[in-house]
Structure formats: C-alpha cells, structure tokens
Write a protein that holds these residues in place. Sequence first.
Motif, PDB file in Angstrom:
ATOM      1  N   VAL A   1      -1.215   0.531   1.154  1.00 61.36           N
ATOM      2  CA  VAL A   1       0.162   0.962   0.932  1.00 61.36           C
ATOM      3  C   VAL A   1       0.142   1.656  -0.417  1.00 61.36           C
ATOM      4  O   VAL A   1      -0.253   1.047  -1.420  1.00 61.36           O
ATOM      5  CB  VAL A   1       1.142  -0.227   0.920  1.00 61.36           C
ATOM      6  N   HIS A   2       0.498   2.930  -0.463  1.00 61.15           N
ATOM      7  CA  HIS A   2       0.356   3.698  -1.700  1.00 61.15           C
ATOM      8  C   HIS A   2       1.482   4.707  -1.857  1.00 61.15           C
ATOM      9  O   HIS A   2       2.400   4.777  -1.045  1.00 61.15           O
ATOM     10  CB  HIS A   2      -1.019   4.372  -1.775  1.00 61.15           C
ATOM     11  N   GLY A   3       1.389   5.526  -2.919  1.00 60.17           N
ATOM     12  CA  GLY A   3       2.413   6.514  -3.205  1.00 60.17           C
ATOM     13  C   GLY A   3       2.189   7.817  -2.473  1.00 60.17           C
ATOM     14  O   GLY A   3       1.454   7.891  -1.492  1.00 60.17           O
ATOM     15  N   ALA A   4       2.854   8.865  -2.956  1.00 61.90           N
ATOM     16  CA  ALA A   4       2.788  10.208  -2.373  1.00 61.90           C
ATOM     17  C   ALA A   4       3.306  10.202  -0.934  1.00 61.90           C
ATOM     18  O   ALA A   4       4.051   9.310  -0.513  1.00 61.90           O
ATOM     19  CB  ALA A   4       1.387  10.785  -2.472  1.00 61.90           C
ATOM     20  N   CYS A   5       2.915  11.211  -0.159  1.00 66.10           N
ATOM     21  CA  CYS A   5       3.403  11.347   1.223  1.00 66.10           C
ATOM     22  C   CYS A   5       2.275  11.855   2.103  1.00 66.10           C
ATOM     23  O   CYS A   5       2.451  12.749   2.922  1.00 66.10           O
ATOM     24  CB  CYS A   5       4.610  12.294   1.248  1.00 66.10           C
ATOM     25  N   SER A   6       1.083  11.294   1.894  1.00 64.99           N
ATOM     26  CA  SER A   6      -0.105  11.730   2.617  1.00 64.99           C
ATOM     27  C   SER A   6      -0.801  10.513   3.215  1.00 64.99           C
ATOM     28  O   SER A   6      -0.978   9.502   2.526  1.00 64.99           O
ATOM     29  CB  SER A   6      -1.060  12.472   1.682  1.00 64.99           C
ATOM     30  N   SER A   7      -1.181  10.603   4.489  1.00 62.09           N
ATOM     31  CA  SER A   7      -1.805   9.464   5.156  1.00 62.09           C
ATOM     32  C   SER A   7      -2.930   9.893   6.077  1.00 62.09           C
ATOM     33  O   SER A   7      -2.830  10.880   6.797  1.00 62.09           O
ATOM     34  CB  SER A   7      -0.758   8.707   5.987  1.00 62.09           C
ATOM     35  N   SER A   8      -4.019   9.114   6.027  1.00 67.69           N
ATOM     36  CA  SER A   8      -5.069   9.217   7.041  1.00 67.69           C
ATOM     37  C   SER A   8      -5.421   7.802   7.471  1.00 67.69           C
ATOM     38  O   SER A   8      -6.587   7.437   7.594  1.00 67.69           O
ATOM     39  CB  SER A   8      -6.295   9.951   6.490  1.00 67.69           C
ATOM     40  N   GLY A   9      -4.392   6.991   7.675  1.00 70.00           N
ATOM     41  CA  GLY A   9      -4.546   5.597   8.063  1.00 70.00           C
ATOM     42  C   GLY A   9      -3.790   4.641   7.158  1.00 70.00           C
ATOM     43  O   GLY A   9      -3.745   3.445   7.428  1.00 70.00           O
ATOM     44  N   CYS A  10      -3.182   5.172   6.097  1.00 76.28           N
ATOM     45  CA  CYS A  10      -2.450   4.347   5.140  1.00 76.28           C
ATOM     46  C   CYS A  10      -0.941   4.478   5.359  1.00 76.28           C
ATOM     47  O   CYS A  10      -0.474   5.270   6.176  1.00 76.28           O
ATOM     48  CB  CYS A  10      -2.804   4.762   3.716  1.00 76.28           C
ATOM     49  N   TYR A  11      -0.202   3.697   4.583  1.00 76.88           N
ATOM     50  CA  TYR A  11       1.249   3.778   4.584  1.00 76.88           C
ATOM     51  C   TYR A  11       1.682   4.368   3.246  1.00 76.88           C
ATOM     52  O   TYR A  11       1.520   3.730   2.198  1.00 76.88           O
ATOM     53  CB  TYR A  11       1.867   2.395   4.797  1.00 76.88           C
ATOM     54  N   ALA A  12       2.204   5.596   3.261  1.00 79.83           N
ATOM     55  CA  ALA A  12       2.567   6.325   2.048  1.00 79.83           C
ATOM     56  C   ALA A  12       4.059   6.175   1.786  1.00 79.83           C
ATOM     57  O   ALA A  12       4.880   6.584   2.612  1.00 79.83           O
ATOM     58  CB  ALA A  12       2.188   7.796   2.173  1.00 79.83           C
ATOM     59  N   MET A  13       4.409   5.631   0.617  1.00 77.26           N
ATOM     60  CA  MET A  13       5.790   5.243   0.327  1.00 77.26           C
ATOM     61  C   MET A  13       6.475   6.115  -0.705  1.00 77.26           C
ATOM     62  O   MET A  13       7.600   5.815  -1.102  1.00 77.26           O
ATOM     63  CB  MET A  13       5.804   3.792  -0.181  1.00 77.26           C
ATOM     64  N   THR A  14       5.855   7.178  -1.194  1.00 77.99           N
ATOM     65  CA  THR A  14       6.246   7.983  -2.353  1.00 77.99           C
ATOM     66  C   THR A  14       5.907   7.201  -3.620  1.00 77.99           C
ATOM     67  O   THR A  14       5.808   5.961  -3.604  1.00 77.99           O
ATOM     68  CB  THR A  14       7.747   8.386  -2.402  1.00 77.99           C
ATOM     69  N   ASP A  15       5.749   7.909  -4.734  1.00 74.42           N
ATOM     70  CA  ASP A  15       5.448   7.243  -5.995  1.00 74.42           C
ATOM     71  C   ASP A  15       6.606   6.337  -6.431  1.00 74.42           C
ATOM     72  O   ASP A  15       6.401   5.240  -6.948  1.00 74.42           O
ATOM     73  CB  ASP A  15       5.167   8.272  -7.089  1.00 74.42           C
ATOM     74  N   GLN A  16       7.836   6.815  -6.211  1.00 76.35           N
ATOM     75  CA  GLN A  16       8.991   6.002  -6.602  1.00 76.35           C
ATOM     76  C   GLN A  16       9.037   4.700  -5.800  1.00 76.35           C
ATOM     77  O   GLN A  16       9.234   3.618  -6.362  1.00 76.35           O
ATOM     78  CB  GLN A  16      10.295   6.781  -6.383  1.00 76.35           C
TER      79      GLN A  16
END
Length: 321
Positions: A123-138
């Motif tokens: 689970v991480h920031g930004a808005c890019s995924s190749s198998g992850c959950y992207a939540m934005t930096d905020q």
Amino acid sequence: MELAELSGEPPKLSVAVVTELGKKGMRPEDPVLVRIFKQESELELWKADASGRYKLFKTYPMCRWSGKLGPKTKEGDRQAPEGFYHVSASMLNPKSQYYVSFNLGYPNRLEAALGYSGEALMVHGACSSSGCYAMTDQGVGEIYAIVQKALQSGQDRFQVQAYPFRMTAENFGKHRSDPNMSFWLTLKEGYDYFDLSKRQPKVAACDRRYVFNREFDGGDPRNPLTACPPAKSIASADLQALVAAERGKVEAALSVEKSTPALAYVDGGMHSSFRTLLKKQGASKLAEDISIIKYPVSRPEAALVDPYSGRSAVISEPSND
C-alpha cells in the motif's frame, strides 16, 4: 474533490487527524485494522476501543489498483492481492519510491504453500500500480502515520483484509459466474465474523483455505495444505448463527438463474473521484497533484474505463504514461 497540499516531510499525525480521532472517541495509540475493497476502490481504517471492538475511523478513496478481481497467484500477473495479511513495524517503509508504504506480506503462509509467487506488494502513494494499492501521497501519508503510531504504542501487528468487493449477497449474485467464487466464499466467512462482531477474526490455514475463529488441538496447523485437525469455535453461538445466516443469503443469491453482464476490466480500477479528476485535468496534472515526484499515473486510458458500465471516458490531454 479537494486534494491536500503535498509535503516531502516524513508523515506525522496532524492536528486535524488527532482532532477527528478524538471526536469519534478514538486515541492515536489505539490498535488499527485495515480493510481494502477492489471493486469500490476504497480502503477503510478502523480503530479498536478498550474492549477490542473496532469502529470505522475513515474510508479513503483509492487512486489506482491493477489487474482484475481475484487473488494474486504469480509474479508479473499485475494482480493486487486478496486475502488476510498481518503487518508489523518492520514492514513499514519510510523511504519508498512512492513516498511511504507498507508491505502486505504477500505471499502469506497459505499463498506460499499453494505456490503463489510475487514480492513487495504494497500500500503506497502516487497513482501507479503493478500489483499494489496506490493511495496518493496525501492518502498514504495519513494512513501511514496512524498505523505507525499504533505499532509504536504496543500493537504487535495489524490485520489487513483485502477483498474483491464489499461482500454482500447482492454483489455475490452479480459475480456468480466468476471462477474465484469458492475462494471468495471463504473470504466471506472472515468478512462476516468481523463485520458482525467488529472484532478481529483469528485467522489460520489448513485444507488449502483460510479458517476463522477456530482453536485447534495442539495449536494452529503448521501445514496449510493438510486436512484441518479437530477444532472448536471460539465465536459465540449467536455470532456463529449470524454468520451462517449471511452464508444462507449468499447461497440464495447464487441460486437465482439470472444473466450477469461481463465486466470490462482493461486493467484494474480507480475510485470515481479520481477518475473525474483524471478526465478533467489529465494524467500529468493529476500526477503532479498527488505525488511529490510526480510519479506517472499507470495506464491512464485503462483507468478511465468504468468496469461496471463498460464505458470509458476521454482524457483531456494526450499522455504517454
């Protein structure tokens, strides 16, 4: 949708978050639990009270996830995981290339025993995924600060429950022809034990599946592939009856002869609020607004497709992301 200002500083509990916690009768140091829903592109953060019962603190819109509904089984399949995971302090990464992140721990014991492969599912920031959950930096900054505080305050690890969709009978009926149905019915049991009691379910694995709220003779099974040994439920009779009733509702929904529309998954999903921003301002501006390093939005044309309507929107600027 208004986006908070970006900051390159390490995430910390803001006055606003502490105030919001207080208004809901929660403390920053209280234990946490996370639920993730792919179809809805949402992440829920829950807080426990002194009795061990959890209350929902906040639902966060997810900017991007990849793949389609269903579990991750192999490296490179772009699938975001589904299942039950436990995150300890050592799995938090304050220096992620996507601002900050925490590792889900995929593959877990069951997945590893089944031969599933892959690593660094986050689970991480930004808005890019190749198998992850992207939540934005905020979004991930706020989530990270809250879970970090709980782990620093004595919680050994927190549970993450990752689901294909909110596990209602109606949703099961909509997906009745999906080949992952038997796996999802197993997840449904764990979902219901939490949803009905607001207490974290005890999770073990045997007979190639998850088992919930069971106390086994001799301790939890060591081999997830072998038959389940004798066990007794640690849930109350009333709770077991409620879980059984929910299973009955799903079975009734699945028994109805009804055609279901095919989902138009090009690649994963995006919360409708971010899809609106992407359509309005384009991928480059969205990346600038939600990522300190302006990490590109992954496959923006695919993100504009609403899988449940089969329709896509037109992005407002050309993009090579």
